[in-house]
Design a protein around this motif. Structure first.
Motif, PDB file in Angstrom:
ATOM      1  N   VAL A  91       0.819  -1.211   0.000  1.00 18.04           N
ATOM      2  CA  VAL A  91       0.000   0.000   0.000  1.00 18.04           C
ATOM      3  C   VAL A  91       0.854   1.263   0.000  1.00 18.04           C
ATOM      4  CG1 VAL A  91      -1.626   1.367   1.375  1.00 18.04           C
ATOM      5  CG2 VAL A  91      -2.013  -1.081   1.041  1.00 18.04           C
ATOM      6  N   ILE A  92       1.952   1.258   0.752  1.00 14.84           N
ATOM      7  CA  ILE A  92       2.793   2.454   0.857  1.00 14.84           C
ATOM      8  C   ILE A  92       3.401   2.806  -0.508  1.00 14.84           C
ATOM      9  CG2 ILE A  92       4.855   1.143   1.530  1.00 14.84           C
ATOM     10  CD1 ILE A  92       3.793   4.669   2.729  1.00 14.84           C
ATOM     11  N   PHE A  93       3.748   1.791  -1.318  1.00 14.20           N
ATOM     12  CA  PHE A  93       4.309   2.057  -2.644  1.00 14.20           C
ATOM     13  C   PHE A  93       3.237   2.584  -3.594  1.00 14.20           C
ATOM     14  CE2 PHE A  93       7.365  -0.946  -0.882  1.00 14.20           C
ATOM     15  CZ  PHE A  93       8.563  -0.304  -1.180  1.00 14.20           C
ATOM     16  N   ILE A  94       2.010   2.073  -3.450  1.00 12.56           N
ATOM     17  CA  ILE A  94       0.895   2.565  -4.259  1.00 12.56           C
ATOM     18  C   ILE A  94       0.631   4.029  -3.941  1.00 12.56           C
ATOM     19  CG2 ILE A  94      -1.572   2.315  -4.735  1.00 12.56           C
ATOM     20  CD1 ILE A  94      -1.240  -0.690  -4.009  1.00 12.56           C
ATOM     21  N   LEU A 128       5.290   6.209 -10.998  1.00  8.87           N
ATOM     22  CA  LEU A 128       4.155   5.335 -11.298  1.00  8.87           C
ATOM     23  C   LEU A 128       4.580   3.886 -11.490  1.00  8.87           C
ATOM     24  CD1 LEU A 128       2.111   7.630 -13.714  1.00  8.87           C
ATOM     25  CD2 LEU A 128       1.531   7.011 -11.359  1.00  8.87           C
ATOM     26  N   SER A 129       5.845   3.669 -11.880  1.00 11.31           N
ATOM     27  CA  SER A 129       6.318   2.303 -12.079  1.00 11.31           C
ATOM     28  C   SER A 129       6.400   1.532 -10.765  1.00 11.31           C
ATOM     29  CB  SER A 129       7.691   2.312 -12.759  1.00 11.31           C
ATOM     30  OG  SER A 129       8.703   2.780 -11.874  1.00 11.31           O
ATOM     31  N   ALA A 130       6.448   2.261  -9.650  1.00 14.20           N
ATOM     32  CA  ALA A 130       6.422   1.602  -8.337  1.00 14.20           C
ATOM     33  C   ALA A 130       5.006   1.156  -7.986  1.00 14.20           C
ATOM     34  CB  ALA A 130       6.955   2.546  -7.261  1.00 14.20           C
ATOM     35  N   VAL A 131       4.019   1.803  -8.600  1.00 15.34           N
ATOM     36  CA  VAL A 131       2.617   1.499  -8.296  1.00 15.34           C
ATOM     37  C   VAL A 131       2.193   0.177  -8.918  1.00 15.34           C
ATOM     38  CG1 VAL A 131       0.231   2.249  -8.613  1.00 15.34           C
ATOM     39  CG2 VAL A 131       2.010   3.937  -8.073  1.00 15.34           C
ATOM     40  N   THR A 132       2.558  -0.036 -10.190  1.00 17.81           N
ATOM     41  CA  THR A 132       2.013  -1.158 -10.961  1.00 17.81           C
ATOM     42  C   THR A 132       2.265  -2.524 -10.346  1.00 17.81           C
ATOM     43  OG1 THR A 132       2.259   0.166 -12.974  1.00 17.81           O
ATOM     44  CG2 THR A 132       1.901  -2.197 -13.247  1.00 17.81           C
ATOM     45  N   PRO A 133       3.515  -2.910 -10.026  1.00 21.26           N
ATOM     46  CA  PRO A 133       3.709  -4.238  -9.426  1.00 21.26           C
ATOM     47  C   PRO A 133       3.056  -4.367  -8.058  1.00 21.26           C
ATOM     48  CG  PRO A 133       5.753  -2.975  -9.359  1.00 21.26           C
ATOM     49  CD  PRO A 133       4.800  -2.204 -10.217  1.00 21.26           C
ATOM     50  N   SER A 134       3.054  -3.283  -7.298  1.00 22.54           N
ATOM     51  CA  SER A 134       2.424  -3.316  -5.979  1.00 22.54           C
ATOM     52  C   SER A 134       0.922  -3.512  -6.107  1.00 22.54           C
ATOM     53  CB  SER A 134       2.715  -2.015  -5.218  1.00 22.54           C
ATOM     54  OG  SER A 134       4.096  -1.780  -5.140  1.00 22.54           O
ATOM     55  N   TRP A 135       0.318  -2.786  -7.048  1.00 21.54           N
ATOM     56  CA  TRP A 135      -1.132  -2.875  -7.246  1.00 21.54           C
ATOM     57  C   TRP A 135      -1.541  -4.247  -7.777  1.00 21.54           C
ATOM     58  CZ3 TRP A 135      -5.422  -0.839  -5.715  1.00 21.54           C
ATOM     59  CH2 TRP A 135      -6.599  -1.005  -6.443  1.00 21.54           C
ATOM     60  N   ALA A 143      -4.955  16.966 -13.521  1.00 23.22           N
ATOM     61  CA  ALA A 143      -4.399  15.610 -13.478  1.00 23.22           C
ATOM     62  C   ALA A 143      -3.511  15.425 -12.250  1.00 23.22           C
ATOM     63  CB  ALA A 143      -3.597  15.330 -14.747  1.00 23.22           C
ATOM     64  N   GLY A 144      -2.664  16.424 -11.960  1.00 22.28           N
ATOM     65  CA  GLY A 144      -1.781  16.342 -10.790  1.00 22.28           C
ATOM     66  C   GLY A 144      -2.562  16.258  -9.497  1.00 22.28           C
ATOM     67  N   ILE A 145      -3.616  17.071  -9.385  1.00 23.19           N
ATOM     68  CA  ILE A 145      -4.435  17.072  -8.167  1.00 23.19           C
ATOM     69  C   ILE A 145      -5.107  15.715  -7.969  1.00 23.19           C
ATOM     70  CG2 ILE A 145      -6.526  18.037  -7.123  1.00 23.19           C
ATOM     71  CD1 ILE A 145      -5.708  20.742  -8.372  1.00 23.19           C
ATOM     72  N   PHE A 146      -5.645  15.142  -9.052  1.00 30.50           N
ATOM     73  CA  PHE A 146      -6.323  13.848  -8.929  1.00 30.50           C
ATOM     74  C   PHE A 146      -5.351  12.722  -8.593  1.00 30.50           C
ATOM     75  CE2 PHE A 146     -10.149  15.662 -10.868  1.00 30.50           C
ATOM     76  CZ  PHE A 146     -11.135  14.964 -10.189  1.00 30.50           C
ATOM     77  N   LEU A 147      -4.132  12.792  -9.112  1.00 31.96           N
ATOM     78  CA  LEU A 147      -3.130  11.788  -8.751  1.00 31.96           C
ATOM     79  C   LEU A 147      -2.794  11.857  -7.260  1.00 31.96           C
ATOM     80  CD1 LEU A 147      -0.689  11.968 -11.794  1.00 31.96           C
ATOM     81  CD2 LEU A 147      -1.863   9.918 -10.997  1.00 31.96           C
ATOM     82  N   ILE A 148      -2.663  13.057  -6.742  1.00 27.12           N
ATOM     83  CA  ILE A 148      -2.367  13.225  -5.314  1.00 27.12           C
ATOM     84  C   ILE A 148      -3.522  12.706  -4.467  1.00 27.12           C
ATOM     85  CG2 ILE A 148      -1.969  14.929  -3.495  1.00 27.12           C
ATOM     86  CD1 ILE A 148      -0.516  16.623  -5.640  1.00 27.12           C
ATOM     87  N   ILE A 149      -4.747  13.040  -4.856  1.00 28.95           N
ATOM     88  CA  ILE A 149      -5.933  12.550  -4.129  1.00 28.95           C
ATOM     89  C   ILE A 149      -5.984  11.022  -4.160  1.00 28.95           C
ATOM     90  CG2 ILE A 149      -8.459  12.470  -4.151  1.00 28.95           C
ATOM     91  CD1 ILE A 149      -8.419  15.364  -5.163  1.00 28.95           C
ATOM     92  N   THR A 150      -5.648  10.438  -5.322  1.00 28.04           N
ATOM     93  CA  THR A 150      -5.627   8.981  -5.444  1.00 28.04           C
ATOM     94  C   THR A 150      -4.617   8.367  -4.472  1.00 28.04           C
ATOM     95  OG1 THR A 150      -6.222   9.122  -7.785  1.00 28.04           O
ATOM     96  CG2 THR A 150      -5.281   7.051  -7.026  1.00 28.04           C
ATOM     97  N   GLY A 151      -3.435   8.970  -4.399  1.00 32.24           N
ATOM     98  CA  GLY A 151      -2.411   8.463  -3.491  1.00 32.24           C
ATOM     99  C   GLY A 151      -2.831   8.544  -2.038  1.00 32.24           C
ATOM    100  N   THR A 186      -5.955   8.578  -0.960  1.00 31.93           N
ATOM    101  CA  THR A 186      -7.049   7.614  -0.778  1.00 31.93           C
ATOM    102  C   THR A 186      -6.513   6.197  -0.627  1.00 31.93           C
ATOM    103  OG1 THR A 186      -8.457   9.021  -2.178  1.00 31.93           O
ATOM    104  CG2 THR A 186      -9.213   6.767  -1.776  1.00 31.93           C
ATOM    105  N   ALA A 187      -5.407   5.896  -1.322  1.00 31.80           N
ATOM    106  CA  ALA A 187      -4.821   4.553  -1.264  1.00 31.80           C
ATOM    107  C   ALA A 187      -4.384   4.179   0.148  1.00 31.80           C
ATOM    108  CB  ALA A 187      -3.637   4.457  -2.221  1.00 31.80           C
ATOM    109  N   LEU A 188      -4.117   5.183   0.978  1.00 29.41           N
ATOM    110  CA  LEU A 188      -3.714   4.897   2.358  1.00 29.41           C
ATOM    111  C   LEU A 188      -4.821   4.209   3.147  1.00 29.41           C
ATOM    112  CD1 LEU A 188      -1.827   8.222   3.200  1.00 29.41           C
ATOM    113  CD2 LEU A 188      -0.810   5.958   2.844  1.00 29.41           C
TER     114      LEU A 188
END
Length: 331
Positions: free
Chosen positions: A4-7, A41-48, A106-114, A116-118
């Motif tokens: 989750v932390i990497f996502i 983002l490449s850290a997100v994919t394998p973790s997800w 796009a930047g704001i939504f990426l931050i919100i996504t990160g 939320t992932a917590l």
């Protein structure tokens, strides 16, 4: 097993970098910022992939992962529609502020996504720890994974070969507007999302190999349609077709890797797979771009675009053949 932390961190850093895109005043600086965001983002994919893969049994993976992934792409469809409409109709085709709007949002939504992932729940850690040497040993000894990587690397090289040409084809061959390009993207993403949601079960019924094989042999149709197209209407059809085939092929690969790995190793396997595919696509795009530039000298830009599309049809057919050698992992 800390995924989750990497996502979360991956999305947040990518969002912060995307906010800086508005400061780019040269192609090189823009490419640099894009590269940094993609590293995050490449850290997100394998973790997800490892995270969602733990939710489903072997014979449920295509359908289950398809529904989750499809919902994400639906978000992409709405984002593309809104962005394309707002940039073109509200702000104006020639107004530089259209890019400020899209990159900022796009930047704001990426931050919100990160952030939320917590909220995602992590399984308790396994008592067994894995060293890097043990993981590397597992990778070397997993013949099914190594075979998949080699076949997918060859395929990814041929897939990415015409990528540098698509932008030029949109602008100089098809004379497409931003709203037409956005609409073409919507056709792709909509068919991609619906196929993942409603066709993912085919991977669980007919097997990973059969679906991959069929999808790869359909892919050469895409550059063929680009070759014969002289308006965007045919590209809409091409994107519908490739959206379906790409969706089920991606699900089949994810399910295949999940089938041949244990849960505590999956993030490493997905990371290695993504790295290999990334290098293959990098070299494929690089070669395609250089070949395209070389051909321009002899017949002009449109000639170069057409030849690249023809080459792409041929090499994609050849790169689909090795999928015949894959071993089925569903049963």
């Amino acid at each position: 097993m800390r995924r989750v932390i990497f996502i979360s961190v991956g999305y947040i850093i990518a969002g912060l970098i995307t906010l800086l895109f508005i400061n780019a005043r040269s192609p090189l600086f823009y490419a640099f910022l894009l590269a940094i965001s993609l590293i995050s983002l490449s850290a997100v994919t394998p973790s997800w992939n490892s995270y969602i893969g733990s939710f489903f049994k072997r014979d449920e993976r295509g359908q289950g992962i398809g529904k989750i992934s499809g919902l994400g792409v639906i978000g992409s469809v709405f984002g593309t529609l809104f962005s394309g409409y707002y940039m073109t109709i509200i702000i104006g085709e020639k107004n530089i502020n259209q890019y400020v709007f899209s990159f900022t949002l796009a930047g704001i939504f990426l931050i919100i996504t990160g952030l939320t992932a917590l909220l995602l729940k992590e399984k308790s850690s396994y008592s067994t720890t894995y060293s890097l040497s043990e993981i590397l040993s597992s990778l070397r000894n997993n013949k099914l994974f190594l075979t998949l990587c080699m076949i997918e690397a060859f395929w990814s090289f041929t897939l990415s070969f015409p990528w540098p040409i698509f932008s030029a084809a949109y602008i100089y061959k098809l004379n497409a507007t931003k709203i037409e390009i956005a609409t073409a993207s919507v056709f792709f993403n909509a068919s991609f999302a619906l196929s993942q949601i409603y066709l993912g079960h085919l991977i669980d019924v007919h097997g990973r190999k059969k679906i991959l094989l069929i999808a790869r042999f359909i892919f050469p149709i895409y550059p063929l349609l680009w070759f014969i197209a002289w308006n965007v209407s045919l590209i809409y059809l091409a994107n519908l077709i490739v959206g379906v085939t790409n969706a089920i092929a991606i699900l089949a690969v994810i399910a295949y890797i999940l089938d041949i790995t244990s849960e505590e190793e999956r993030a490493s396997y997905f990371a290695v797979y993504n790295m290999i595919i990334g290098f293959a696509q990098f070299f494929g795009s690089l070669v395609g771009g250089y070949v395209g530039d070389y051909l321009v000298q002899y017949g002009g830009l449109i000639y170069s675009i057409q030849v690249i599309f023809l080459i792409s049809v041929i090499i994609r057919i050849f790169s689909a053949i090795p999928y015949l050698t894959l071993k089925e992992t569903l049963h």
